[in-house]
Design a protein around this motif. Structure first.
Motif, PDB file in Angstrom:
ATOM      1  N   ARG A   1      -0.443   4.570  -1.782  1.00 19.21           N
ATOM      2  CA  ARG A   1      -1.644   4.490  -2.613  1.00 19.21           C
ATOM      3  C   ARG A   1      -2.758   3.843  -1.822  1.00 19.21           C
ATOM      4  N   TYR A   2      -3.973   4.332  -2.044  1.00 22.07           N
ATOM      5  CA  TYR A   2      -5.131   3.785  -1.326  1.00 22.07           C
ATOM      6  C   TYR A   2      -6.290   3.634  -2.257  1.00 22.07           C
TER       7      TYR A   2
ATOM      8  N   ARG B   1       6.003   6.463  -2.027  1.00 18.26           N
ATOM      9  CA  ARG B   1       4.631   6.944  -2.239  1.00 18.26           C
ATOM     10  C   ARG B   1       3.670   6.007  -1.504  1.00 18.26           C
TER      11      ARG B   1
ATOM     12  N   ASN C   1       0.846  -1.199   0.000  1.00 20.14           N
ATOM     13  CA  ASN C   1       0.000   0.000   0.000  1.00 20.14           C
ATOM     14  C   ASN C   1       0.876   1.241   0.000  1.00 20.14           C
ATOM     15  N   CYS C   2       2.008   1.152   0.685  1.00 19.27           N
ATOM     16  CA  CYS C   2       2.951   2.259   0.775  1.00 19.27           C
ATOM     17  C   CYS C   2       4.354   1.769   0.449  1.00 19.27           C
TER      18      CYS C   2
END
Length: 101
Positions: free
Chosen positions: A100-101, A98, A45-46
């Motif tokens: 992201r979700y 980065r 996710n990150c």
């Protein structure tokens, strides 16, 4: 449920004027997020870059602090992906960091 849980994580870990100051706790009950570290960037996710400078100000840049009172968030590392609220991959390159979700 998704928005209620992940929006605070997004604010804690990615948006900042300084690097996200993170405290590692030994107890899951004390943590803001349970983190699983993956070996694969595509699972994360990150994508996190660990910095030695709390003044770094890019999304996905984490500065680990020794004191919980200085931290914006506390995390607990879990051994199991199914227990995690956040899956991270640590990168060697700041430009790759980065969330992201």
């Amino acid at each position: 449920m998704f928005i209620k849980f992940f929006c605070p994580l997004l604010i804690l870990f990615s948006a900042a004027t300084n690097a996200a100051q993170i405290y590692i706790t030994d107890y899951a009950s004390d943590a803001d997020a349970k983190v699983y570290v993956t070996q694969y960037q595509s699972d994360a996710n990150c994508i996190v870059y660990e910095t030695n400078y709390q003044s770094d100000s890019d999304p996905g840049v984490w500065y680990f602090t020794k004191y919980k009172s200085n931290a914006r968030a506390s995390i607990y590392y879990t051994k199991y992906k199914s227990d995690a609220s956040l899956i991270v991959y640590f990168t060697k390159y700041k430009s790759d960091a980065r969330c992201r979700y």
